[in-house]
Enzyme design. Structure first.
Site, PDB file in Angstrom:
ATOM      1  CG  HIS A 404      -1.969  -0.978   1.284  1.00  0.00           C
ATOM      2  ND1 HIS A 404      -2.685  -1.252   2.434  1.00  0.00           N
ATOM      3  CD2 HIS A 404      -2.461  -1.801   0.327  1.00  0.00           C
ATOM      4  CE1 HIS A 404      -3.574  -2.198   2.172  1.00  0.00           C
ATOM      5  NE2 HIS A 404      -3.452  -2.550   0.900  1.00  0.00           N
ATOM      6  CG  HIS A 473       9.129   0.965   3.698  1.00  0.00           C
ATOM      7  ND1 HIS A 473      10.274   0.871   2.948  1.00  0.00           N
ATOM      8  CD2 HIS A 473       8.981  -0.245   4.310  1.00  0.00           C
ATOM      9  CE1 HIS A 473      10.794  -0.342   3.082  1.00  0.00           C
ATOM     10  NE2 HIS A 473      10.015  -1.041   3.895  1.00  0.00           N
ATOM     11  CD  GLU A 498      15.259   2.949  -0.541  1.00  0.00           C
ATOM     12  OE1 GLU A 498      14.632   3.643   0.265  1.00  0.00           O
ATOM     13  OE2 GLU A 498      15.659   1.791  -0.288  1.00  0.00           O
TER      14      GLU A 498
END
Length: 693
Positions: A404, A473, A498
């Site tokens: 999500h 997150h 990332e």
């Protein structure tokens, strides 16, 4: 359920009448082994203060405690002590999942009740819990006639340091924790100079020279300190404003555009303000102070959750081989690729599989405010058959981890919360990775303020209701709530992998993950996504790379704790790779964890015993400097011989110019063995230790 020893001894409960005559006299409470001493007193003006000693050395000098309130006089002076209680607690509780199977909670408590001498006679209680490795203290606002609706505009809790300590810190950003850590003297902290909103995906705001917690320090005498908070519930997150001249910190709560920090009704209590203390840096990691300061778990078991590794459609989007957006050049979240990922996971003992970009709304999500583009959390793109993928995963023993991404539109997400979680429950999906990239809607709120703290709590409660664990997150900081709500299995809140793929500043330097365990990880588990084998990122990102060796990436599965560990690289980089054996074998749920040796910002060596087996795993990583370390295996069972398989740097390994070369060595070892590990620049070593039959 097993029964454990619990001792709660009230050894003093009295009206502290002598305080009226001499309010500046100190009240002392010590830790069970007397390592930590806390002195509480009222100044001659009736102002609450505290002082902390560790092994007779003063580590926090006289520090004031007060509150500023909207439309009311501050709570800061003219107090009397009207009652005092002390007690001892000694209990052992079982973690449903965690770094250790059992946790001892042993502390002494001092509870001081204060009342103003003014006509309003407002009351405030301060509670200290003192452990052998630190302390926590919190404020209680009792129900009372003249203090009902409370609007806190500032909490002024001071931490008056006793020296210009070496400090590992990130700016006190109200929106994001995704910074590289700075290592400076305390007096050299300059958060505003290091604040760079263009370096992050989310809106960021640093209003003053402040640091986020946990902030960790080393004194000139070699004591390690870390300042944080525990049990952050219905309150604003705390940054620490820095006075570099006077070597002092003060709590600075995250507010909103109305300059309000906290709105509550009495009775209520604040989070715990915590100070950890240690002679060795590894003791900070092994401490259970933060989780112990949270309430006991609200459920006795989580039969629907098993700690796991998970693969996923995620790294593709960061290196440019796929897109989140269905209208993009190659939409990675498609049924065919998802089934291939499930096959890979099933083959390699990987229990879960994440798919990002599966649902409608990714087309223009960066412009959510301008164009009102919203995510739909139940409707997949046409090329993604959600139900078929769930069925296929179950047939292969692989569970889908839902995703999500809310883009921090909290109003929209909370409108869909019931239906989104109902869908997961109906499909038997028991985990979700939530994301909150960008500025918060409603406008005027920040990620770390009370509004968002309460939102994250709603999601935990919804997960508990629908049997879904949460991997958050862009989260609020970890403060040990995983003890109370075991569905809070992991969160990001750190500058992750990332950044190596797309940041313009060279990515994360080798020292980054030799600092994170002693700062961010003290709060709780990290979803960092270790295990990239193609560390050069060629041919996808010619101007970027991961600044570690491959052996370092393997070691992170042990060094960084999380009950959900991603296996994030492209399938083709793992297939046929001998080092994949370590990822296949390494545990994710632990019976015991030990930091064998470490120095913050330089290196760390960790060993963990897998729960339910006699298997041990060891990980060691270093910064940009090569080093040789000696590792005693005296934690092993003295009656057993083990087969050690070492995944180690080669003599010519180097994180910049030769990162992917490594050797595998096997040898028999026992509890008397001392391993000599040679770590390359930015390198590491991962070791499996399996008993021989």
């Amino acid at each position: 359920m097993k029964a454990y020893r619990i001792v709660i001894s009230f050894f003093s409960s009295m009206i502290f009448l002598m305080s009226c005559a001499s309010e500046h006299k100190k009240i002392e409470v010590t830790s069970p082994n007397d390592n930590v001493q806390v002195h509480f007193f009222l100044s001659e003006q009736g102002e609450p203060h505290y002082i902390v000693h560790y092994k007779k050395e003063k580590v926090v000098d006289s520090s004031k405690m007060s509150f500023e309130l909207k439309d009311a006089e501050p709570l800061d002076d003219n107090f009397n002590i009207i009652n005092m209680e002390t007690s001892t607690t000694d209990e052992t509780w079982e973690m449903l999942w965690g770094e250790d199977a059992q946790v001892r909670n042993h502390h002494n408590t001092l509870r001081v009740e204060l009342e103003e001498t003014s006509e309003l006679k407002r009351r405030l209680n301060i509670v200290f819990k003192v452990y052998d490795d630190g302390l926590g203290f919190r404020y209680e606002f009792p129900k009372q006639e003249h203090l009902n609706d409370v609007v806190i505009t500032d909490e002024n809790t001071e931490f008056n340091l006793t020296g210009d300590h070496k400090t590992w810190w990130i700016p006190g950003d109200w929106d994001i924790y995704e910074y590289l850590y700075n290592t400076t003297a305390f007096s050299k902290i300059d958060a505003l100079r290091h604040y760079n909103p263009k370096a992050h995906l989310g809106q960021t705001y640093v209003p003053e020279n402040a640091v986020n917690t946990p902030v960790t320090m080393k004194t000139n005498s070699g004591i390690y300190l870390s300042f944080h908070e525990a049990d952050l519930t219905n309150y604003a997150g705390m940054t620490l404003a820095v006075d570099t001249l006077n070597l002092k910190m003060k709590s600075e709560l995250v507010g909103n555009s109305e300059h309000i920090k906290v709105k509550r009704q009495t009775p209520f209590e604040t989070p715990w303000r915590t100070i950890q203390m240690a002679d060795k840096p590894g003791d900070l990691i092994e401490s259970k102070l933060i989780v112990n300061l949270n309430d006991p778990k609200v459920v006795d078991s989580l039969p629907y959750f098993k700690p796991m590794k998970y693969a996923g459609i995620w790294w593709d989007m960061h290196i440019g081989t796929g897109s989140w957006d269905y209208s993009g050049a190659y939409h990675a979240a498609n049924t065919k690729y998802a089934k291939e990922m499930i096959d890979f996971a099933s083959e390699h003992n990987i229990g879960g599989m994440l798919v990002e970009g599966w649902n409608i709304g990714w087309e223009k999500w960066w412009d959510k405010k301008k164009k009102q583009v919203h995510f739909d959390f139940v409707t997949p793109y046409p090329d993604y058959d959600l139900e078929a993928i769930v069925r296929y995963g179950k047939s292969k023993g692989v569970e889908l981890m839902m995703h999500h991404e809310t883009s921090a539109d909290i109003v929209l997400y909370e409108k869909q919360l019931d239906t989104a979680f109902a869908l997961m429950k109906s499909l038997g999906i028991h985990s979700v990775k939530t994301g909150y990239v960008g500025s918060v809607i409603p406008e005027g709120e920040y990620h770390h303020g009370q509004y968002m703290v309460n939102h994250y709590q709603k999601v935990l409660e919804k997960g508990l209701e629908t049997q879904v664990v949460i991997n958050a997150h862009e989260p609020i900081k970890a403060t040990g709530k995983r003890r109370t709500y075991p569905v809070a299995v992991a969160r990001e809140g750190v500058r992750g992998q990332e950044y190596n793929a797309w940041s313009k500043d060279g990515g994360n330097p080798p020292e980054h993950l030799t600092i994170v365990p002693f700062t961010r990880m003290l709060g709780g588990p990290i979803d960092y996504t270790p295990g990239i084998f193609n560390t050069s990122l060629k041919p996808y990102k010619q101007d970027n790379q991961i600044n570690t060796t491959l052996a370092h990436q393997l070691a992170l599965y042990v060094v960084l704790y999380s009950p959900v560990q991603m296996v994030p690289d492209l399938i083709k980089h793992y297939q046929g790779h001998p080092a994949m054996q370590f990822i296949k074998e390494v545990g994710v749920d632990w019976n015991a964890s030990k930091v064998l040796d470490a120095e913050i910002g330089e290196f760390i060596t960790v060993a963990r015993q897998e729960k339910g087996t006699d298997h041990w795993f060891l990980g060691a990583i270093t910064d940009e400097n090569k080093r040789t370390i000696q590792v005693k295996l005296d934690f092993l069972d003295a009656d057993k011989t083990y087969l050690a398989r070492l995944y180690k740097d080669r003599s010519d390994s180097h994180y910049m110019n030769n990162p992917e070369v490594y050797d595998i060595e096997e040898k028999e070892v026992n509890s008397r063995t001392i391993l000599e590990l040679h770590l390359a620049e930015g390198g590491g070593c991962a070791v499996s230790l399996i008993p021989k039959l």
